[in-house]
Design a protein around this motif. Structure first.
Motif, PDB file in Angstrom:
ATOM      1  N   LYS A 213     -41.456  19.954   4.534  1.00 29.46           N
ATOM      2  CA  LYS A 213     -42.554  19.156   3.978  1.00 29.46           C
ATOM      3  C   LYS A 213     -42.542  17.758   4.600  1.00 29.46           C
ATOM      4  O   LYS A 213     -41.485  17.221   4.921  1.00 29.46           O
ATOM      5  N   PHE A 214     -43.748  17.207   4.725  1.00 28.81           N
ATOM      6  CA  PHE A 214     -43.918  15.869   5.300  1.00 28.81           C
ATOM      7  C   PHE A 214     -44.518  14.973   4.225  1.00 28.81           C
ATOM      8  O   PHE A 214     -45.629  15.217   3.751  1.00 28.81           O
ATOM      9  N   HIS A 215     -43.776  13.923   3.806  1.00 30.54           N
ATOM     10  CA  HIS A 215     -44.149  13.083   2.668  1.00 30.54           C
ATOM     11  C   HIS A 215     -44.530  11.667   3.123  1.00 30.54           C
ATOM     12  O   HIS A 215     -43.764  11.033   3.846  1.00 30.54           O
ATOM     13  N   VAL A 216     -45.679  11.188   2.673  1.00 30.10           N
ATOM     14  CA  VAL A 216     -46.119   9.822   2.986  1.00 30.10           C
ATOM     15  C   VAL A 216     -46.419   9.084   1.684  1.00 30.10           C
ATOM     16  O   VAL A 216     -47.216   9.555   0.861  1.00 30.10           O
ATOM     17  N   VAL A 217     -45.786   7.953   1.490  1.00 32.93           N
ATOM     18  CA  VAL A 217     -45.978   7.146   0.287  1.00 32.93           C
ATOM     19  C   VAL A 217     -47.222   6.269   0.404  1.00 32.93           C
ATOM     20  O   VAL A 217     -47.992   6.108  -0.550  1.00 32.93           O
ATOM     21  N   HIS A 218     -47.445   5.710   1.595  1.00 37.14           N
ATOM     22  CA  HIS A 218     -48.517   4.717   1.757  1.00 37.14           C
ATOM     23  C   HIS A 218     -49.010   4.693   3.191  1.00 37.14           C
ATOM     24  O   HIS A 218     -48.228   4.836   4.136  1.00 37.14           O
ATOM     25  N   LEU A 219     -50.323   4.527   3.357  1.00 40.06           N
ATOM     26  CA  LEU A 219     -50.909   4.302   4.674  1.00 40.06           C
ATOM     27  C   LEU A 219     -51.951   3.205   4.551  1.00 40.06           C
ATOM     28  O   LEU A 219     -52.743   3.197   3.599  1.00 40.06           O
ATOM     29  N   GLU A 220     -51.945   2.286   5.499  1.00 40.05           N
ATOM     30  CA  GLU A 220     -52.944   1.215   5.501  1.00 40.05           C
ATOM     31  C   GLU A 220     -53.440   0.982   6.922  1.00 40.05           C
ATOM     32  O   GLU A 220     -52.688   1.163   7.888  1.00 40.05           O
ATOM     33  N   THR A 221     -54.680   0.621   7.029  1.00 42.89           N
ATOM     34  CA  THR A 221     -55.269   0.234   8.305  1.00 42.89           C
ATOM     35  C   THR A 221     -56.412  -0.739   8.056  1.00 42.89           C
ATOM     36  O   THR A 221     -57.235  -0.482   7.193  1.00 42.89           O
TER      37      THR A 221
END
Length: 251
Positions: A213-221
């Protein structure tokens, strides 16, 4: 019997935001011009009229050209008229949404702005790496001109990930803006790239040292916040290197 022109199998409500983004990109049917700071941008009266309620403002919309005063709070524009945002647009606050991804509690966790309150079950969006077409896809409220991004990978243990990021305006033609396929990455990630117009952001995890599994907490741009003063100093100095990533010798 005449055929029904309406395709009942299409869920039109789910495509509405995408259609408005396409309208923003397609200037063929624009019917109004905005003159801002000496530059002219096209628009659509129907969309603009919905944003204004009183009759005086709607009377102004009847004109073909509207002259606007450029204020310091107004975000920059590209020469084609696309916004070069000065704040994170991959957020619920800016009406972005996750159109593909998984979560045990909140599929929009990756864009809810929370970078501290997460654990083994909450506070992240993920996808299964073994899926046929694995990815997390974020749809922005409209096309923006982007040149940087920042992402927090789940880091409650020592695991590392490999991944890449692509952007698109129609989910058919994708452009890769960041490739960490051959790197062991963890925690905060930063990437800068040549300015590009994008409506969709696709994050594809191809490896995890812990599970499938690939887990991402936060993304911003664009990338606007920093986890430390040292990170801020390095990134603002223009170094293209990124934090928390080392070559994967097995790649």
């Amino acid at each position: 019997m005449a055929s029904n022109a309406c395709d009942s199998d299409i869920v039109h409500t789910e495509k509405l935001l995408q259609d408005f983004s396409a309208l923003y990109l397609d200037k063929e049917f624009s019917d109004i011009n905005f003159v801002v700071g000496g530059k002219t941008f096209t628009g659509h009266r129907a969309v603009l009229a919905k944003r204004f309620s009183d009759k005086k403002q709607n009377h102004v919309i009847a004109h073909e050209n509207i002259k606007c005063t450029l204020e310091t709070s107004v975000e920059r524009f590209t020469k084609e008229g696309f916004i070069w945002p000065s704040e994170n647009v991959a957020s619920l606050k800016r009406f972005a949404r996750v159109v593909k991804g998984l979560s045990r509690t909140n599929v929009n966790a990756i864009i809810d702005g929370n970078t501290t309150d997460y654990n083994g079950t909450n506070g992240f969006t993920y996808h299964d790496i073994v899926d046929k077409a694995p990815s997390i896809v974020i749809q922005l409220c409209q096309p923006f001109c982007l040149s940087s991004m920042r992402m927090l990978l789940w880091d409650q243990d020592a695991r590392v990930y490999s991944y890449y990021v692509e952007v698109s305006n129609d989910q058919k033609h994708w452009t890769k803006i960041c490739d960490r396929s051959g790197l062991d990455c963890r925690s905060w990630q930063y990437a800068s790239f040549n300015p590009i117009i994008a409506t969709f952001i696709k994050v594809v995890g191809i490896r995890s040292s812990a599970n499938a599994k690939f887990h991402v907490v936060h993304l911003e741009t664009p990338a606007l916040t920093f986890s430390s003063e040292e990170e801020r100093r390095i990134l603002l100095a223009g170094e293209f290197t990124f934090m928390n990533a080392v070559p994967n010798s097995n790649y």
